[in-house]
Design a protein around this motif. Structure first.
Motif, PDB file in Angstrom:
ATOM      1  N   LEU A 120      34.300  26.418   1.704  1.00  0.00           N
ATOM      2  CA  LEU A 120      34.782  25.302   0.894  1.00  0.00           C
ATOM      3  C   LEU A 120      35.496  25.811  -0.361  1.00  0.00           C
ATOM      4  O   LEU A 120      36.563  25.290  -0.733  1.00  0.00           O
ATOM      5  N   ILE A 121      34.952  26.823  -0.987  1.00  0.00           N
ATOM      6  CA  ILE A 121      35.595  27.395  -2.176  1.00  0.00           C
ATOM      7  C   ILE A 121      36.964  27.958  -1.816  1.00  0.00           C
ATOM      8  O   ILE A 121      37.956  27.754  -2.542  1.00  0.00           O
ATOM      9  N   GLY A 122      37.041  28.659  -0.700  1.00  0.00           N
ATOM     10  CA  GLY A 122      38.324  29.187  -0.247  1.00  0.00           C
ATOM     11  C   GLY A 122      39.334  28.090   0.031  1.00  0.00           C
ATOM     12  O   GLY A 122      40.522  28.215  -0.298  1.00  0.00           O
ATOM     13  N   GLN A 123      38.876  26.996   0.636  1.00  0.00           N
ATOM     14  CA  GLN A 123      39.769  25.870   0.923  1.00  0.00           C
ATOM     15  C   GLN A 123      40.277  25.218  -0.356  1.00  0.00           C
ATOM     16  O   GLN A 123      41.446  24.819  -0.440  1.00  0.00           O
ATOM     17  N   ILE A 124      39.408  25.120  -1.349  1.00  0.00           N
ATOM     18  CA  ILE A 124      39.819  24.550  -2.636  1.00  0.00           C
ATOM     19  C   ILE A 124      40.881  25.430  -3.293  1.00  0.00           C
ATOM     20  O   ILE A 124      41.884  24.924  -3.820  1.00  0.00           O
TER      21      ILE A 124
END
Length: 359
Positions: A120-124
């Motif tokens: 999720l952090i990478g997607q953000i």
């Protein structure tokens, strides 16, 4: 539409289809050689056997190769480099970097099983890159009222939620042979037609090459599947399909109508999962077997019957979108509303059938 534009669409689709048709057998062979298989022991999975998870590499690589070849050929034919431009609002390097990051995150997850929070952090971060590159939702039009609102600072936040949400929506619905690829291929076709109508040649090429790539993949993924797209494919698909409309009409207050309608099945599936897990007191990242395809399988439908239902709904949605784009006036929202109502009705029926019919 002009004949040359239709020939362009056919060329882009055919090239990507042939590239992926050629690439995918090699990926299947490599998976068997290296034992890179999808995890069949996961309780969520409905397949058995040793099936490659490298399909996303074929989809994205054939998309990039075919889009580049088609763009170069078209630019040379037209004696112009204008085809490579998106808009003065956009920075292609940042947008490409964000898209590449999503693909890399998916590849890493396919091989190392990254924690959901880290993904999720990478997607953000990827979404923030494309927002910094100029992609975004800037306006909102109130249906039937003819009022368009400038979203201001709320626009980038809404863009972030849209990109991350759709990235995960396609990923979550990728649980049955041909399902996410079938949904995405119809969406890509409608995107391509819409961009041709608006004269956005570059985005039309990308859309039709994505369609061709998915068709080549479906040749090996149609039930019974010989390869899966993995997270590298499903995350990239969701991100690209969410991003393209934002690049096509950044000043339009109705820029989200097309992707919302064409991707409403995965959107509804995510919303249903959120409500379901909230009702049960579960964390959103905890997987279950109550997605749309699970419920349809419980009704004793086979994979091909389920695909027929989904593709049929996608075709109806596609007609609704094309009518929305071609017919002026407030009445153009009526087919859109009907398409959304049909999908909503399907999910409500599946919920009723699962939880109340037996009682």
């Amino acid at each position: 539409m002009e004949i040359k534009n239709l020939l362009l669409a056919f060329t882009a689709t055919a090239l990507a289809f042939l590239f992926n048709l050629y690439i995918t057998p090699g990926l299947i062979h490599l998976s068997h050689k290296k034992k890179w298989y999808d995890d069949a022991e996961d309780d969520r999975k409905i397949h058995t056997g040793l099936i490659s998870r490298l399909g996303g590499i074929g989809i994205i690589s054939s998309l990039v190769i075919a889009a580049t070849v088609t763009s170069l050929g078209t630019a040379r034919l037209l004696h112009s480099s204008v085809i490579f431009r998106l808009s003065h609002h956009h920075n292609p390097l940042l947008i490409s970097a964000g898209t590449l990051l999503i693909f890399v995150i998916g590849m890493m997850d396919d091989f190392t099983d990254i924690q959901a929070r880290k993904k999720l952090i990478g997607q953000i971060i990827a979404a923030l890159l494309v927002i910094a590159g100029g992609a975004g939702i800037r306006f909102f039009t109130i249906p039937f009222a003819g009022i368009t609102l400038n979203l201001g600072w709320f626009g980038p936040l809404l863009t972030l939620l849209w990109l991350v949400g759709m990235t995960n929506a396609i990923n979550l619905i990728d649980g049955m042979d041909g399902l996410s690829a079938g949904i995405s291929s119809i969406a890509s076709f409608i995107y391509g037609i819409a961009f041709l109508i608006s004269g956005n040649i570059m985005l039309s090429i990308i859309s039709f090459t994505l369609l061709g790539s998915l068709m080549g993949y479906l040749f090996y993924n149609f039930p019974p599947a010989r390869i899966f797209m993995g997270d590298s494919g499903s995350l990239s698909l969701g991100f690209i399909l969410a991003l393209l409309p934002l690049l096509g009409s950044p000043e339009s207050g109705t820029s989200l109508v097309m992707p919302v309608v064409m991707l409403f099945i995965p959107i509804a599936d995510v919303l249903a999962a959120m409500l379901r897990r909230r009702r049960k007191g579960q964390h959103f990242f905890i997987p279950d077997k109550e997605h749309m395809h699970h419920k349809l399988l419980d009704m004793k439908l086979d994979a091909r019957q389920i695909l027929s239902i989904v593709i049929g709904q996608q075709i109806i949605s596609g007609f609704a979108v094309l009518r929305f784009l071609m017919v002026p006036g407030p009445l153009r929202f009526i087919p859109v509303a009907i398409a959304l109502f049909l999908v909503t009705s399907l999910f409500l029926y599946l919920h009723w059938n699962r939880h109340y019919k037996k009682n």
